[in-house]
Design a protein around this motif. Structure first.
Motif, mmCIF file in Angstrom:
data_model
loop_
_atom_site.group_PDB
_atom_site.id
_atom_site.type_symbol
_atom_site.label_atom_id
_atom_site.label_comp_id
_atom_site.label_asym_id
_atom_site.label_seq_id
_atom_site.Cartn_x
_atom_site.Cartn_y
_atom_site.Cartn_z
ATOM 1 N N GLU A 344 0.836 -1.204 0.000
ATOM 2 C CA GLU A 344 0.000 0.000 0.000
ATOM 3 C C GLU A 344 0.868 1.251 0.000
ATOM 4 O O GLU A 344 0.561 2.248 -0.676
ATOM 5 C CB GLU A 344 -0.905 -0.016 1.232
ATOM 6 N N SER A 345 1.970 1.206 0.757
ATOM 7 C CA SER A 345 2.862 2.373 0.810
ATOM 8 C C SER A 345 3.522 2.653 -0.535
ATOM 9 O O SER A 345 4.009 3.760 -0.786
ATOM 10 C CB SER A 345 3.940 2.155 1.876
ATOM 11 N N GLN A 346 3.557 1.644 -1.411
ATOM 12 C CA GLN A 346 4.179 1.795 -2.729
ATOM 13 C C GLN A 346 3.164 2.103 -3.822
ATOM 14 O O GLN A 346 3.487 2.036 -5.014
ATOM 15 C CB GLN A 346 4.946 0.520 -3.079
ATOM 16 N N ALA A 376 -5.954 8.431 -7.742
ATOM 17 C CA ALA A 376 -5.823 7.431 -6.681
ATOM 18 C C ALA A 376 -4.365 7.245 -6.276
ATOM 19 O O ALA A 376 -4.052 7.079 -5.094
ATOM 20 C CB ALA A 376 -6.414 6.104 -7.145
ATOM 21 N N LEU A 377 -3.465 7.294 -7.250
ATOM 22 C CA LEU A 377 -2.042 7.160 -6.960
ATOM 23 C C LEU A 377 -1.527 8.380 -6.195
ATOM 24 O O LEU A 377 -0.747 8.253 -5.260
ATOM 25 C CB LEU A 377 -1.254 6.967 -8.250
ATOM 26 N N ALA A 378 -1.999 9.552 -6.583
ATOM 27 C CA ALA A 378 -1.601 10.780 -5.893
ATOM 28 C C ALA A 378 -2.077 10.770 -4.441
ATOM 29 O O ALA A 378 -1.343 11.174 -3.527
ATOM 30 C CB ALA A 378 -2.169 11.994 -6.628
ATOM 31 N N ALA A 379 -3.298 10.279 -4.221
ATOM 32 C CA ALA A 379 -3.830 10.193 -2.862
ATOM 33 C C ALA A 379 -3.027 9.198 -2.033
ATOM 34 O O ALA A 379 -2.776 9.416 -0.841
ATOM 35 C CB ALA A 379 -5.299 9.791 -2.908
ATOM 36 N N ALA A 380 -2.625 8.103 -2.668
ATOM 37 C CA ALA A 380 -1.830 7.097 -1.970
ATOM 38 C C ALA A 380 -0.477 7.652 -1.559
ATOM 39 O O ALA A 380 0.043 7.329 -0.483
ATOM 40 C CB ALA A 380 -1.650 5.879 -2.864
ATOM 41 N N GLU A 381 0.102 8.479 -2.404
ATOM 42 C CA GLU A 381 1.393 9.093 -2.091
ATOM 43 C C GLU A 381 1.285 10.013 -0.877
ATOM 44 O O GLU A 381 2.179 10.047 -0.024
ATOM 45 C CB GLU A 381 1.910 9.867 -3.303
ATOM 46 N N LYS A 382 0.177 10.741 -0.777
ATOM 47 C CA LYS A 382 -0.037 11.625 0.374
ATOM 48 C C LYS A 382 -0.209 10.830 1.666
ATOM 49 O O LYS A 382 0.158 11.279 2.746
ATOM 50 C CB LYS A 382 -1.264 12.501 0.134
ATOM 51 N N ARG A 383 -0.799 9.648 1.544
ATOM 52 C CA ARG A 383 -1.075 8.825 2.717
ATOM 53 C C ARG A 383 0.126 7.966 3.115
ATOM 54 O O ARG A 383 0.112 7.341 4.170
ATOM 55 C CB ARG A 383 -2.269 7.924 2.423
ATOM 56 N N LYS A 384 1.154 7.962 2.317
ATOM 57 C CA LYS A 384 2.307 7.097 2.564
ATOM 58 C C LYS A 384 2.914 7.261 3.957
ATOM 59 O O LYS A 384 3.189 6.253 4.627
ATOM 60 C CB LYS A 384 3.369 7.323 1.491
#
Length: 419
Positions: A344-346, A376-384
């Motif tokens: 998920e972090s990646q 969705a990828l941009a949101a995941a990067e913020k949540r990393k």
């Protein structure tokens, strides 16, 4: 599950071995025989682990196919029924101390004690009056794959009966597992960046006899995609068998190579598959998929040896985790939870769910990761940072020093920073 367990009376235990052999012969005679597994090997061959016996039809003759499973290879030998039964009778209690007979309605277990005393247990799979599920019932279900493909016969999944390819009854569970795998992959492909691609590159690590590798290639071709599917396997004999079958049927784009996930470097990798990669081999497989930027990573973890020795049991959990089986289950849960969070972090959408267990193991967990894109990828990067904090907290709670996949990812980050 067993709906009943029947133990023979003490007077009958002395001839439990003979009763077991009679049950095997009866199952073969009435057509209910599915398979026979002999385990707990005590003979002289140090690499031999177990023997699986199935019925096959060769040139119109019923035979018993013996699959001798060693640590690094499988050896198959076929015998006429009478000869095969005689050999099974010779092996029971001498070289193999456990035997498990599966029929369409029963599971029968024969076990020998340390003193050589046999005991018999019969499990009834279906309640009286309820029909047991048969191979024909399984075949009637709608499946994404077709049994008509000739390569299934090469792999032993089908055989010719009066000129028609039919599923080998003993492999009905395997056929279900293969089709379920394709169903999962189909859904993953539709939600991945590969959805609109006409070209898909797949690598299947630990491909074995190639059931899933052939299935993946066949399904992708049926979807109209130009695919290259590569099976990577340590055992040279399996690689040769699969390449020969692929060449025999002109399956362009399907290839098998001898190799190890720790050292194999694919030119391109869109879909990474690794089923039952042992211990940290699962971490190396996931890491390979991450480094290659795979759109889909699918793995089925096996043992979890790295985490368990490190785990410091929190005081609150000590009453529960004092039992070895619970500690093992906890180590498995922690290991795969960390893997899911690291994916998920990646930037992957990750699921952990139950899958159809393979016949040689009861393990049935699947980790499926699909690469995110766009918003969705941009949101995941913020949540990393939040996800990485969760990983650190889990490690602190259990006193974990290292997790292989995390170490590999951190090594990549350090190399990129140094460059």
């Amino acid at each position: 599950m067993f709906s009943a367990l029947i133990d023979p009376p003490p007077a009958a235990q002395a001839d439990a071995r003979e009763r077991f052999m009679l049950l095997v012969q009866t199952a073969l005679a009435d057509g209910s025989f599915v398979k026979l597994l002999l385990s707990k090997y005590t003979g002289a061959e140090v690499t031999l682990q177990r023997l699986t016996v199935r019925e096959v039809h060769l040139r119109g003759e019923r035979q018993l196919s013996f699959l001798w499973r060693h640590q690094t290879k499988d050896v198959t030998k076929n015998h006429p029924l009478a000869e095969g039964l005689a050999q099974v009778g010779t092996l029971l209690g001498r070289e193999f101390q456990n035997a498990h007979l599966q029929t369409r309605s029963q599971e029968i277990q024969l076990a020998f004690s340390r003193k050589g005393k046999p005991s018999l247990r019969v499990g009834v799979l279906a309640a009286e009056g309820q029909p047991a599920e048969t191979a024909s019932h399984d075949k009637a279900k709608q499946r994404p794959l077709s049994l008509d493909a000739p390569f299934w016969t090469d792999l032993g999944v089908t055989h010719l009966v009066k000129g028609e390819r039919q599923l080998v009854p003993a492999l009905s569970r395997k056929w279900k597992q293969i089709n379920k795998f394709i169903e999962v992959m189909s859904a993953a492909l539709k939600s991945s960046p590969l959805a609109g691609s006409s070209d898909v590159q797949v690598v299947d690590f630990g491909s074995g006899k190639g059931y899933l590798t052939f299935a993946m290639h066949d399904w992708l071709v049926g979807q109209g995609k130009q695919s290259r599917v590569t099976g990577v396997e340590l055992r040279e004999d399996m690689v040769s068998l699969c390449n020969a079958a692929a060449a025999r049927h002109g399956l362009a784009g399907l290839h098998f190579e001898q190799g190890d996930v720790r050292s194999y470097t694919p030119a391109r990798l869109d879909v990474m598959i690794a089923l039952h990669a042992c211990d940290t081999a699962t971490d190396h497989a996931i890491h390979l998929g991450l480094r290659a930027g795979a759109a889909i990573i699918m793995c089925s973890p096996c043992c979890h040896k790295q985490i368990r020795p490190q785990m410091q049991t929190p005081p609150l959990l000590r009453p529960m985790l004092q039992h070895g089986i619970h500690l093992g289950q906890e180590a498995e849960m922690v290991t795969d939870s960390l893997r899911a969070l690291l994916l998920e972090s990646q930037g992957y959408e990750t699921q952990v769910f139950e899958f159809v267990a393979l016949e040689h193991t009861s393990k049935n967990k699947m980790i499926l990761a699909v690469k995110k894109s766009g918003a969705a990828l941009a949101a995941a990067e913020k949540r990393k940072p939040e996800v990485l904090a969760q990983i650190a907290e889990i490690k602190r709670f259990y006193g974990l020093r290292e997790q292989c996949l995390e170490t590999l990812i951190q090594g990549d980050a350090a190399s990129a920073g140094a460059a």
